[in-house]
Design a protein around this motif. Structure first.
Motif, PDB file in Angstrom:
ATOM      1  N   TYR A 129       0.550   8.755  -6.001  1.00  0.00           N
ATOM      2  CA  TYR A 129       0.528  10.186  -5.637  1.00  0.00           C
ATOM      3  C   TYR A 129       1.916  10.822  -5.525  1.00  0.00           C
ATOM      4  O   TYR A 129       2.067  12.019  -5.652  1.00  0.00           O
ATOM      5  N   GLY A 130       2.903   9.973  -5.211  1.00  0.00           N
ATOM      6  CA  GLY A 130       4.158  10.559  -4.734  1.00  0.00           C
ATOM      7  C   GLY A 130       5.180  10.847  -5.805  1.00  0.00           C
ATOM      8  O   GLY A 130       5.776  11.927  -5.833  1.00  0.00           O
ATOM      9  N   VAL A 131       5.416   9.903  -6.697  1.00  0.00           N
ATOM     10  CA  VAL A 131       6.500  10.070  -7.650  1.00  0.00           C
ATOM     11  C   VAL A 131       6.021  10.997  -8.761  1.00  0.00           C
ATOM     12  O   VAL A 131       5.062  10.702  -9.460  1.00  0.00           O
ATOM     13  N   GLY A 132       6.683  12.124  -8.911  1.00  0.00           N
ATOM     14  CA  GLY A 132       6.202  13.175  -9.828  1.00  0.00           C
ATOM     15  C   GLY A 132       6.594  12.937 -11.269  1.00  0.00           C
ATOM     16  O   GLY A 132       6.457  11.822 -11.784  1.00  0.00           O
TER      17      GLY A 132
ATOM     18  N   LEU B 186      10.178   0.559  -6.101  1.00  0.00           N
ATOM     19  CA  LEU B 186       8.844   0.390  -5.522  1.00  0.00           C
ATOM     20  C   LEU B 186       8.127  -0.817  -6.140  1.00  0.00           C
ATOM     21  O   LEU B 186       7.505  -1.612  -5.435  1.00  0.00           O
TER      22      LEU B 186
ATOM     23  N   GLU C 149      13.608   5.017  -8.546  1.00  0.00           N
ATOM     24  CA  GLU C 149      12.728   4.910  -7.388  1.00  0.00           C
ATOM     25  C   GLU C 149      11.493   4.063  -7.735  1.00  0.00           C
ATOM     26  O   GLU C 149      11.072   3.194  -6.961  1.00  0.00           O
TER      27      GLU C 149
ATOM     28  N   LYS D 125       0.836  -1.206   0.000  1.00  0.00           N
ATOM     29  CA  LYS D 125       0.000   0.000   0.000  1.00  0.00           C
ATOM     30  C   LYS D 125       0.870   1.255   0.000  1.00  0.00           C
ATOM     31  O   LYS D 125       0.602   2.209  -0.732  1.00  0.00           O
ATOM     32  N   THR D 126       1.938   1.229   0.813  1.00  0.00           N
ATOM     33  CA  THR D 126       2.832   2.381   0.873  1.00  0.00           C
ATOM     34  C   THR D 126       3.498   2.594  -0.487  1.00  0.00           C
ATOM     35  O   THR D 126       3.553   3.715  -0.994  1.00  0.00           O
ATOM     36  N   SER D 127       3.989   1.502  -1.087  1.00  0.00           N
ATOM     37  CA  SER D 127       4.683   1.616  -2.375  1.00  0.00           C
ATOM     38  C   SER D 127       3.734   2.086  -3.470  1.00  0.00           C
ATOM     39  O   SER D 127       4.067   2.977  -4.255  1.00  0.00           O
TER      40      SER D 127
ATOM     41  N   SER E 147       0.919   3.682  -3.120  1.00  0.00           N
ATOM     42  CA  SER E 147       0.482   5.055  -2.858  1.00  0.00           C
ATOM     43  C   SER E 147       1.529   6.045  -3.368  1.00  0.00           C
ATOM     44  O   SER E 147       1.200   7.078  -3.939  1.00  0.00           O
ATOM     45  N   MET E 148       2.812   5.680  -3.181  1.00  0.00           N
ATOM     46  CA  MET E 148       3.908   6.516  -3.705  1.00  0.00           C
ATOM     47  C   MET E 148       3.815   6.605  -5.228  1.00  0.00           C
ATOM     48  O   MET E 148       3.993   7.665  -5.809  1.00  0.00           O
TER      49      MET E 148
END
Lengths: 358, 126
Positions: free
Chosen positions: A152-155, A168, A164, A144-146, A148-149
Motif C-alpha cells: 500500500y505504501g510505496v507509490g 523492505l 526503500e 507484515k509492516t514491510s 504492507s508498505m
C-alpha cells in the motif's frame, strides 16, 4: 490384592483388577473398603496396615480434595468427580464414581492413575507452544509492516522508492531466515526434550577439521559484513578424527564461531585450535570479545539464554543455540565448557570421542 | 507539518526500522530506541506525541519504563501504547491499569496502528 468382604465368586474379578494398570478401590455404602488392588495403595502411598481400619475417609484424611469428592458423590450431589493429587512428586489423577447400586446401598469406585508423565508432557507442550507463539510474533510483525508498505505504501517507482523497496525486501528476507532458524531450533528442542534426539544422530568417523572448515565457509556466506572483520584463524590438522554426527558437529562449530564474532565488535577475530588428548579430541574456540558476565555464567547452557550486552545487536539469536549444542555434545559422549573473563574474551572447549569408538 | 511525533522503544532492530519507515510514510516523524534507558533519554530530547513501548526488553522492561515515565512530571502526560509479542489474556486492561492508553499485539497492520495513533493524538489535542 486386598479385600475385606470377598466371596469365592470374586476370584476372576480379583485377578482382573490386579492386572489393570490402574488403581481401583471399591467402597461400600458406609465408605469402607470392600475391594482394592495393590497399585491403588502404592499410588496413594498407603501402607497395608492402614487397610486394617478399612475406613477410606481415614486413609485419605490428608487429601482434602479427594475427601471432598468422595463426599460429593456419596451424598448424591454429583454422579462423579475428578481430582488431581500430588503425592511425593507424583501427579495422581483420581476419579470417584457411583456404583449405581440400589438407593441406600450405593457404593463408590475410586480409580487412581499415575499421571506424572502426562503432566510433564502437558507442561512441556504448553511451554513449547508459548515460546513458539512469542518468538514468531516479532519477525512476523517486521514482515507484515514491510509487506504492507510494499503493498500500500510505496507509490510510483522512482530512485528513492527503489532503495526503500530493496530495504523492505532485505528486512523480510532476514526475518524469514530468522524464522527458519527458529523452526529448526524448536525441532531440535522438541527432539531433545522428548528424548528422541539420540535416535536422530548419525554417528560416524570423520576428520574434525572438515566440519570446522565447512562451518567457516558457511559463516562467511551468512554473516552480515559489519560482523567478523578479521575472521576466524584456524590451522587445519587432517590427522585428528572424531566419532560424532558430522552435520550436528558442523552446526555446533558454526554457532560457537558465530557467537565468537558476534560478541566481539567490528574488529572481531576468533581462533580455533584442535588437539589430541588421547581419549578425546579437544577443540577450542577463543574470542577476544566482551566476555560473559559472572552473573550469567550459570545460565549459559540453559534454555533461552541470551547475553544481552551485544556490541552488534543481531536479531537472529533466539537463545536456544547453546542449550541445543550442549545437549547434542552430551548425547555424542563429548563435553562442552567455557572460560570467560569480562572485557577479555571467552574460550569454548569442546571435547569429542576420537574415531574408532563405536 | 507532520501527523505527529512517535517514539518507538523496542529491542527488535528490524521491527523498529520497519515501523519507523511505515509511520514516516504516513506522515509521522519517528525515532527508535533499542532499550528502556535509551528510550527514557529519547523521550526528553524528542518530546514525542505518542510512545510505542515494547514490554519484553533486556535490562529495564516496558512496565518499568512506563512507571518511570509516570513518575516524571515532564513525561507523565505523554500517551503510551503498549506494543508487545507476549501473550496476555487481558492485555489491554492490564496496559490501561498500569497507565498506558492502548495495547497493540504484534504482528499488527500498520494502517490500523496509524488509525490508533490518529485517535490518540486527536484526543490529546482536544
Amino acid at each position: 490384592m486386598k479385600e475385606h468382604s470377598m466371596d469365592s465368586g470374586h476370584n476372576d474379578l480379583e485377578r482382573f483388577i490386579e492386572r489393570l494398570p490402574l488403581g481401583i478401590i471399591v467402597l461400600s455404602a458406609d465408605l469402607r473398603i470392600s475391594l482394592c488392588n495393590d497399585l491403588s495403595m502404592r499410588l496413594l502411598d498407603v501402607g497395608v496396615e492402614s487397610l486394617l481400619s478399612a475406613d477410606f475417609m481415614d486413609i485419605i484424611k490428608n487429601f482434602d480434595v479427594l475427601k471432598e469428592s468422595v463426599l460429593q458423590v456419596h451424598s448424591g450431589k454429583a454422579q462423579q468427580q475428578h481430582v488431581v493429587l500430588t503425592i511425593a512428586e507424583k501427579s495422581l489423577s483420581c476419579s470417584v464414581l457411583n456404583t449405581g447400586d440400589a438407593p441406600g446401598n450405593e457404593g463408590l469406585i475410586v480409580l487412581v492413575e499415575d499421571a506424572t508423565d502426562l503432566n510433564k508432557i502437558e507442561q512441556m507442550k504448553r511451554e513449547f507452544i508459548g515460546t513458539l507463539l512469542h518468538k514468531i510474533r516479532s519477525p512476523l510483525a517486521t514482515m507484515k509492516t514491510s509487506l504492507s508498505m510494499l503493498k500500500y505504501g510505496v507509490g510510483q517507482p522512482n530512485p528513492q522508492n527503489h532503495l526503500e523497496m530493496r530495504e523492505l525486501f532485505a528486512m523480510c528476507y532476514e526475518e524469514v531466515n530468522r524464522l527458519s532458524t527458529l523452526i529448526n531450533d524448536m525441532r531440535d528442542l522438541f527432539l531433545i526434550e522428548t528424548k528422541l534426539a539420540e535416535k536422530d544422530l548419525v554417528m560416524e568417523d570423520f576428520p574434525v577439521d572438515a566440519a570446522i572448515t565447512s562451518a567457516i565457509t558457511e559463516l562467511k556466506k551468512t554473516l552480515p559484513p559489519e560482523i567478523g572483520g578479521k575472521g576466524i584463524m584456524f590451522r587445519e590438522n587432517a590427522e585428528l578424527k572424531v566419532h560424532a554426527d558430522y552435520e550436528k558437529t558442523k552446526k555446533i562449530f558454526f554457532l560457537l564461531m558465530k557467537n565468537a564474532l558476534q560478541y566481539s565488535g567490528p574488529d572481531a577475530s576468533a581462533e580455533v585450535s584442535c588437539s589430541d588428548a588421547g581419549d578425546s579430541i579437544n577443540i577450542i574456540i577463543k574470542d577476544h570479545g566482551i566476555g560473559i558476565s559472572d552473573s550469567m555464567t550459570n545460565q549459559v547452557f540453559s534454555k533461552y539464554f541470551r547475553e544481552d550486552n551485544f556490541t552488534t545487536r543481531n536479531s537472529a539469536g533466539n537463545g536456544l543455540g547453546l542449550f541445543i549444542a550442549k545437549s547434542y555434545i552430551d548425547l555424542m559422549k563429548g563435553s562442552m565448557y567455557f572460560n570467560s573473563k569480562q572485557g577479555e574474551g571467552t574460550s569454548f572447549h569442546v571435547t569429542l570421542p576420537p574415531a574408532g569408538r563405536p | 507539518m507532520t501527523a505527529g511525533k512517535v517514539l518507538i522503544i523496542d529491542d527488535e532492530k528490524l521491527l523498529v526500522k520497519s515501523t519507523c519507515m511505515a509511520l514516516t510514510h504516513y506522515g509521522y516523524e519517528t525515532k527508535g530506541a533499542m532499550n528502556g534507558e535509551e528510550g527514557l533519554k529519547a523521550v526528553l530530547e524528542f518530546a514525542p506525541d505518542v510512545i510505542l513501548l515494547d514490554i519484553m526488553m533486556p535490562g529495564m522492561d516496558g512496565w518499568q519504563v512506563l512507571e518511570k515515565l509516570q513518575q516524571n512530571a515532564d513525561t507523565k502526560r505523554i500517551p503510551v501504547v503498549v506494543f508487545t509479542a507476549r501473550e496476555y489474556s487481558n492485555g489491554k486492561a492490564m496496559a490501561v491499569e498500569k497507565g498506558a492508553v492502548d495495547f497493540v499485539a504484534k504482528p499488527f497492520e500498520p494502517r490500523e496502528l496509524v488509525a490508533t495513533l490518529e485517535k490518540i493524538i486527536a484526543r490529546d489535542k482536544e
